[in-house]
Scaffold this motif. Structure first.
Motif, mmCIF file in Angstrom:
data_model
loop_
_atom_site.group_PDB
_atom_site.id
_atom_site.type_symbol
_atom_site.label_atom_id
_atom_site.label_comp_id
_atom_site.label_asym_id
_atom_site.label_seq_id
_atom_site.Cartn_x
_atom_site.Cartn_y
_atom_site.Cartn_z
ATOM 1 N N THR A 163 -12.446 -7.919 -66.419
ATOM 2 C CA THR A 163 -13.004 -9.257 -66.242
ATOM 3 C C THR A 163 -12.000 -10.318 -66.709
ATOM 4 O OG1 THR A 163 -14.852 -10.737 -66.781
ATOM 5 C CG2 THR A 163 -14.386 -8.976 -68.383
ATOM 6 N N SER A 164 -10.797 -10.235 -66.124
ATOM 7 C CA SER A 164 -9.728 -11.174 -66.475
ATOM 8 C C SER A 164 -9.599 -12.336 -65.497
ATOM 9 C CB SER A 164 -8.386 -10.427 -66.534
ATOM 10 O OG SER A 164 -8.423 -9.380 -67.475
ATOM 11 N N VAL A 165 -10.233 -12.228 -64.325
ATOM 12 C CA VAL A 165 -10.057 -13.259 -63.300
ATOM 13 C C VAL A 165 -10.988 -14.445 -63.562
ATOM 14 C CG1 VAL A 165 -10.357 -13.782 -60.834
ATOM 15 C CG2 VAL A 165 -9.218 -11.662 -61.540
ATOM 16 N N THR A 166 -10.406 -15.636 -63.610
ATOM 17 C CA THR A 166 -11.165 -16.879 -63.795
ATOM 18 C C THR A 166 -10.997 -17.706 -62.518
ATOM 19 O OG1 THR A 166 -9.206 -17.778 -64.860
ATOM 20 C CG2 THR A 166 -10.936 -16.954 -66.308
ATOM 21 N N PRO A 167 -11.939 -17.572 -61.574
ATOM 22 C CA PRO A 167 -11.765 -18.196 -60.259
ATOM 23 C C PRO A 167 -11.514 -19.702 -60.352
ATOM 24 C CG PRO A 167 -13.663 -16.736 -60.272
ATOM 25 C CD PRO A 167 -13.200 -16.842 -61.683
ATOM 26 N N PHE A 168 -10.671 -20.188 -59.476
ATOM 27 C CA PHE A 168 -10.313 -21.607 -59.302
ATOM 28 C C PHE A 168 -9.392 -22.134 -60.396
ATOM 29 C CE2 PHE A 168 -14.713 -21.034 -57.619
ATOM 30 C CZ PHE A 168 -14.396 -21.111 -56.270
ATOM 31 N N ARG A 169 -9.074 -21.282 -61.390
ATOM 32 C CA ARG A 169 -8.200 -21.738 -62.475
ATOM 33 C C ARG A 169 -6.813 -21.123 -62.349
ATOM 34 N NH1 ARG A 169 -9.115 -24.230 -67.336
ATOM 35 N NH2 ARG A 169 -6.878 -24.284 -67.036
ATOM 36 N N GLN A 170 -5.805 -21.888 -62.747
ATOM 37 C CA GLN A 170 -4.503 -21.277 -62.986
ATOM 38 C C GLN A 170 -4.125 -21.580 -64.435
ATOM 39 O OE1 GLN A 170 -1.070 -22.461 -63.173
ATOM 40 N NE2 GLN A 170 -1.626 -24.607 -63.352
ATOM 41 N N ASP A 182 -2.261 -17.403 -61.513
ATOM 42 C CA ASP A 182 -2.915 -18.311 -60.578
ATOM 43 C C ASP A 182 -4.122 -17.638 -59.920
ATOM 44 O OD1 ASP A 182 -3.645 -20.246 -58.838
ATOM 45 O OD2 ASP A 182 -1.779 -20.242 -57.673
ATOM 46 N N TYR A 183 -5.317 -18.047 -60.352
ATOM 47 C CA TYR A 183 -6.549 -17.537 -59.733
ATOM 48 C C TYR A 183 -7.215 -18.644 -58.896
ATOM 49 C CZ TYR A 183 -6.194 -14.056 -63.566
ATOM 50 O OH TYR A 183 -5.784 -13.086 -64.456
ATOM 51 N N SER A 184 -6.420 -19.602 -58.449
ATOM 52 C CA SER A 184 -7.013 -20.798 -57.829
ATOM 53 C C SER A 184 -7.617 -20.553 -56.453
ATOM 54 C CB SER A 184 -5.986 -21.932 -57.770
ATOM 55 O OG SER A 184 -4.884 -21.532 -56.984
ATOM 56 N N LYS A 185 -7.255 -19.432 -55.827
ATOM 57 C CA LYS A 185 -7.833 -19.134 -54.506
ATOM 58 C C LYS A 185 -8.589 -17.805 -54.524
ATOM 59 C CE LYS A 185 -4.385 -21.765 -51.960
ATOM 60 N NZ LYS A 185 -3.534 -22.109 -53.153
ATOM 61 N N PRO A 186 -9.798 -17.811 -55.104
ATOM 62 C CA PRO A 186 -10.538 -16.547 -55.240
ATOM 63 C C PRO A 186 -10.964 -15.992 -53.887
ATOM 64 C CG PRO A 186 -11.927 -18.416 -55.817
ATOM 65 C CD PRO A 186 -10.549 -18.961 -55.619
ATOM 66 N N GLY A 187 -10.857 -14.665 -53.770
ATOM 67 C CA GLY A 187 -11.301 -14.013 -52.547
ATOM 68 C C GLY A 187 -12.750 -13.583 -52.618
ATOM 69 N N SER A 188 -13.289 -13.475 -53.836
ATOM 70 C CA SER A 188 -14.680 -13.080 -54.029
ATOM 71 C C SER A 188 -15.154 -13.604 -55.371
ATOM 72 C CB SER A 188 -14.802 -11.552 -54.002
ATOM 73 O OG SER A 188 -16.135 -11.178 -54.307
ATOM 74 N N LEU A 189 -16.392 -14.059 -55.412
ATOM 75 C CA LEU A 189 -16.990 -14.460 -56.691
ATOM 76 C C LEU A 189 -18.014 -13.429 -57.152
ATOM 77 C CD1 LEU A 189 -17.414 -18.322 -56.168
ATOM 78 C CD2 LEU A 189 -15.491 -17.075 -57.135
ATOM 79 N N SER A 190 -18.254 -12.423 -56.314
ATOM 80 C CA SER A 190 -19.043 -11.253 -56.713
ATOM 81 C C SER A 190 -18.060 -10.175 -57.155
ATOM 82 C CB SER A 190 -19.846 -10.727 -55.521
ATOM 83 O OG SER A 190 -20.786 -11.682 -55.076
ATOM 84 N N VAL A 204 -9.432 -8.977 -52.202
ATOM 85 C CA VAL A 204 -10.089 -7.678 -52.135
ATOM 86 C C VAL A 204 -9.062 -6.662 -51.638
ATOM 87 C CG1 VAL A 204 -11.953 -6.390 -51.018
ATOM 88 C CG2 VAL A 204 -12.312 -8.766 -51.715
ATOM 89 N N GLY A 205 -9.048 -5.462 -52.252
ATOM 90 C CA GLY A 205 -8.021 -4.475 -51.898
ATOM 91 C C GLY A 205 -8.447 -3.063 -52.217
ATOM 92 N N ASP A 206 -7.461 -2.249 -52.607
ATOM 93 C CA ASP A 206 -7.662 -0.798 -52.695
ATOM 94 C C ASP A 206 -7.801 -0.244 -54.106
ATOM 95 O OD1 ASP A 206 -7.512 -0.599 -49.988
ATOM 96 O OD2 ASP A 206 -5.331 -0.292 -49.978
ATOM 97 N N LEU A 207 -7.671 -1.091 -55.140
ATOM 98 C CA LEU A 207 -7.788 -0.545 -56.494
ATOM 99 C C LEU A 207 -9.206 -0.016 -56.704
ATOM 100 C CD1 LEU A 207 -5.816 -3.240 -58.516
ATOM 101 C CD2 LEU A 207 -5.145 -0.866 -58.164
ATOM 102 N N LYS A 208 -9.325 0.941 -57.619
ATOM 103 C CA LYS A 208 -10.644 1.554 -57.842
ATOM 104 C C LYS A 208 -11.402 0.930 -59.008
ATOM 105 C CE LYS A 208 -9.500 5.906 -55.654
ATOM 106 N NZ LYS A 208 -8.077 5.536 -55.348
ATOM 107 N N ILE A 209 -10.675 0.139 -59.787
ATOM 108 C CA ILE A 209 -11.319 -0.558 -60.899
ATOM 109 C C ILE A 209 -12.072 -1.770 -60.320
ATOM 110 C CG2 ILE A 209 -9.276 -2.000 -61.369
ATOM 111 C CD1 ILE A 209 -9.882 -1.552 -64.382
ATOM 112 N N HIS A 230 -24.543 -20.085 -53.338
ATOM 113 C CA HIS A 230 -23.284 -19.845 -52.626
ATOM 114 C C HIS A 230 -22.712 -18.448 -52.762
ATOM 115 C CE1 HIS A 230 -23.470 -24.236 -53.112
ATOM 116 N NE2 HIS A 230 -22.772 -24.288 -52.003
ATOM 117 N N VAL A 231 -23.252 -17.635 -53.654
ATOM 118 C CA VAL A 231 -22.643 -16.328 -53.925
ATOM 119 C C VAL A 231 -23.704 -15.241 -53.881
ATOM 120 C CG1 VAL A 231 -21.268 -14.964 -55.539
ATOM 121 C CG2 VAL A 231 -20.992 -17.450 -55.477
ATOM 122 N N SER A 232 -23.461 -14.230 -53.068
ATOM 123 C CA SER A 232 -24.390 -13.104 -53.012
ATOM 124 C C SER A 232 -23.614 -11.814 -52.762
ATOM 125 C CB SER A 232 -25.415 -13.392 -51.914
ATOM 126 O OG SER A 232 -25.819 -12.246 -51.277
#
Ligand SMILES: [Zn+2]
Length: 302
Positions: free
Chosen positions: A167-174, A180-188, A200-205, A242-244
């Motif tokens: 839980t290191s990603v802080t969306p919209f913040r750099q 730079d997390y300013s362009k989040p791909g998912s908020l879920s 979104v990608g291939d990591l399993k975590i 906005h998020v589901s």
């Protein structure tokens, strides 16, 4: 801006706490080193959480793991009602520890782990994880980078070490022109890409991003710098619209619950206000039928 996945309407709330050594107004650690944020701070928070069925996640810094009283306190918590995980501030643990301890009085932590050489970052995470296992008797599943300073490699390391949730990603913040997390791909919650933590990608975590709105309001009851109850409610309402699936991830530090042990809560009054905001948020979420989970209980479905 919408982040809606069809048919996924569940509502989940996770409370994550970075567990730090007591600090001053600019995060320089207490001198002499004290740990009231653990015994007093969590000592106040945990019963409040249990009253509402919230299961806080305590992400523990290596600067806290050197204090036997803090370790005993954390070990005595009932793990049916909380989760223990790790939080790296890399200057407190080798290789190349800038502060060698065991006494961490008057230290000024500023490192971002994504700036370490890859092998150094891995070994710091490995040492932190081994230390956690030795002290708490089980392998941690959940992690947050100090100062949110993670990168794709960080999550690859965590996977190798058996973690399932970050839980290191802080969306919209750099941060500091380093992360730079300013362009989040998912908020879920999502499986991130090793090339871009926001994508979104291939990591399993599973990445569980901290809940922040596009106008940079946080679901964070921290006085003076972050959100009062009305602002927290605004974040909750925005996410529901906005998020589901809606998975709210709130964060703050244990040391904010005690006066003058962090840059934020200066007085008893600040701490009281903060606890009121926390309790009002718990009440609102209960009324709205949220499921309260630990981090490692979260899935990409909610
Ligand atoms: Zn921290």
């Amino acid at each position: 801006m919408d982040f809606i996945q069809k048919g996924k309407a569940s509502r989940t709330y996770v409370l994550t706490i970075d567990v730090e050594i007591d600090a001053g107004r600019k995060w320089k650690t207490s001198n002499p080193a004290t740990y009231e944020g653990v015994t007093k701070g969590i000592g106040i928070l945990q019963p409040l959480c249990e009253k509402y069925g919230v299961k806080p996640v305590y992400l523990i810094s290596p600067a806290v793991m050197v204090d036997p009283a803090s370790v005993d306190f954390l070990n005595a918590l009932d793990r049916d009602h909380c989760e223990l995980g790790t939080h790296l501030h890399g200057e407190y643990i080798g290789p190349q520890a800038r502060f060698t301890g065991e006494n961490f009085s008057g230290c000024d932590p500023k490192d971002m782990q994504c700036e370490y050489e890859e092998v150094v970052e891995f070994e710091k995470l490995e040492n932190l994880t081994e230390k956690f296992i030795k002290l708490f008797g089980f392998a941690p599943k959940s992690f947050r980078a100090g100062r949110f300073g993670a990168r794709g490699w960080t999550l690859e390391c965590l996977e190798k070490l058996g973690y399932t949730h970050d839980t290191s990603v802080t969306p919209f913040r750099q941060w500091h022109d380093v992360v730079d997390y300013s362009k989040p791909g998912s908020l879920s919650p999502y499986y991130p890409s090793k090339d871009n933590l926001c994508a979104v990608g291939d990591l399993k975590i599973i990445e569980v991003p901290v809940s922040i709105t596009p106008d940079l309001t946080w679901l964070r009851p921290t006085p003076r710098r972050f959100s009062d109850f009305e602002q927290c409610k605004k974040v909750i309402d925005w996410y529901e619209g906005h998020v589901s699936p809606t998975v709210l991830c709130s964060m703050f530090h244990n040391v904010e619950l005690v006066p003058d042990k962090s840059p934020y809560s200066r007085t008893e009054e600040d701490c009281k206000d903060m606890l009121n905001t926390i309790e009002n948020t718990f009440k609102l979420l209960s009324e709205r039928n949220y499921t309260f989970k630990t981090l490692s209980q979260v899935t990409v479905e909610g």
